[in-house]
Enzyme design. Structure first.
Site, PDB file in Angstrom:
ATOM      1  N   LYS A 192       0.839  -1.205   0.000  1.00  0.00           N
ATOM      2  CA  LYS A 192       0.000   0.000   0.000  1.00  0.00           C
ATOM      3  C   LYS A 192       0.874   1.255   0.000  1.00  0.00           C
ATOM      4  CE  LYS A 192      -3.641  -2.659   2.156  1.00  0.00           C
ATOM      5  NZ  LYS A 192      -4.324  -3.121   3.375  1.00  0.00           N
TER       6      LYS A 192
ATOM      7  N   GLN B 165      -4.575  -2.031   9.674  1.00  0.00           N
ATOM      8  CA  GLN B 165      -4.411  -3.344   9.045  1.00  0.00           C
ATOM      9  C   GLN B 165      -4.914  -4.463   9.963  1.00  0.00           C
ATOM     10  OE1 GLN B 165      -3.230  -3.845   5.791  1.00  0.00           O
ATOM     11  NE2 GLN B 165      -3.881  -5.949   6.134  1.00  0.00           N
TER      12      GLN B 165
ATOM     13  N   ASP C  23     -11.044   2.051   4.042  1.00  0.00           N
ATOM     14  CA  ASP C  23     -11.222   0.600   3.916  1.00  0.00           C
ATOM     15  C   ASP C  23     -12.704   0.246   3.765  1.00  0.00           C
ATOM     16  OD1 ASP C  23      -9.093  -1.116   3.692  1.00  0.00           O
ATOM     17  OD2 ASP C  23      -8.637  -1.160   5.846  1.00  0.00           O
TER      18      ASP C  23
END
Ligand code: NAD
Length: 293
Positions: free
Chosen positions: A52, A96, A119
């Protein structure tokens, strides 16, 4: 059989994003800023976060990595979240997953400001998605939609079987594909570990989305001729012939199914790169305030 090449699509979108960032810079605007919060040293998580950050660098976004130690307390992590919510310089951020066992993932998810939730996991974004409103779509389902769209796969009126009902893949993609629109308008069956006869369900599918987490779970005899197969699975299996000692395989038996499918995604190089790409598209939306002011 058409290979749905997520790596190539991701590269195309990267080029498009670079142009957009250059335009923002030329106009004296602020470049998108993504923050990634990584807790602990899980190798898979480190690798996902690394991808990312690298993507951000390649397209010209600003990125920041916050690497907290494995034993950070829930309260300390919540303080980091609050700081990110308050920091006007941060457009979007991700935490994450998975988090260590002592931290309640839903509590963390709920603490994220939904306007920065690139997200797309916060119930506000999930609910808006289900209502057909604009929202940050969760990255993996959004990446799948992008693949179907850019390869012009006809989904209208098709029977789609999704295997796996997780909150981040199976459930949201089943909602997206059943919604009105393009891609969309599918008749969707959501199969899972309690489904009685998965093979019978799969044999009726024009489109299969496999998000199970079991290596090569779906075999050639479970797929009908001409089906479109999207393999979300990323599983490490031991392979002594590789330097790393393992190789990556999906949730479908690629070689067997390639003989019957009309189109399918490879692993690696299918849904994986498009997941990161979708996150970057969300980050641009956050920076340009396309969804929320
Ligand atoms: P999960 O473990 O949260 O969910 C798995 C789902 O599979 C569950 O809903 C379960 O009901 C179903 N399942 C388990 N065993 C089954 C069985 N025997 N028959 C039918 N259904 C069964 O997993 P997840 O987070 O959705 O991830 C699924 C896979 O996708 C994993 O391999 C993961 O690594 C991968 N993944 C890939 C990406 C990507 O970017 N490509 C992103 C997220 C997840």
């Amino acid at each position: 059989m058409l290979v749905l090449d997520g790596k190539k699509l991701s590269q195309d979108i990267k080029e498009e994003l670079k142009v957009k960032v250059d335009l923002i810079k030329a106009a004296g605007g602020k470049v998108p800023h993504l923050v990634a919060v990584l807790v602990g040293e899980n190798p898979a998580s480190k690798s996902y976060v690394g991808n990312k950050i690298r993507f951000c660098e390649e397209v010209g976004y600003k990125s920041t990595l916050i690497n907290a130690s494995e034993d950070i307390s829930e309260d300390e992590l919540l303080t980091i979240i609050q700081d990110l919510n308050d920091d006007e310089e941060v457009d979007g951020y991700i935490v994450q997953l998975p988090l260590p066992k002592h931290i309640d993932e839903m509590k963390i998810n709920l603490a994220i400001d939904y306007r920065k939730d690139v997200d797309g996991f916060h119930p506000m974004n999930f609910g808006r998605m289900a209502e057909g409103m604009s929202s940050y779509l969760p990255a993996t389902p959004a990446g799948i939609m992008e693949i179907l769209d850019r390869y012009d796969i006809d989904t209208d009126g098709k029977h789609c079987v999704v295997v796996g009902r997780s909150n981040i893949v199976g459930t949201p993609i089943s909602i997206l594909l059943s919604r009105k629109g393009r891609p969309g308008n599918c008749t969707v069956t959501l199969a899972h570990s309690r489904t009685k006869d998965i093979k019978a369900e799969l044999l009726r599918a024009d489109i299969i989305i496999a998000a199970i987490g079991i290596p090569e779970f779906i075999k050639g005899d479970m797929v009908k001729e001409g089906a479109v197969v999207i393999d979300v699975g990323i599983n490490r299996v031991e392979d002594a012939s590789k330097k790393s000692g393992y190789r990556l395989v999906g949730d479908v038996a690629y070689d067997e199914i390639a003989e019957k499918a009309s189109a399918m995604t490879p692993v690696p190089g299918g849904v994986g790169p498009m997941t990161v790409t979708a996150l970057m598209l969300n980050t641009l939306k956050a920076a340009t305030k396309e969804i929320y002011l």
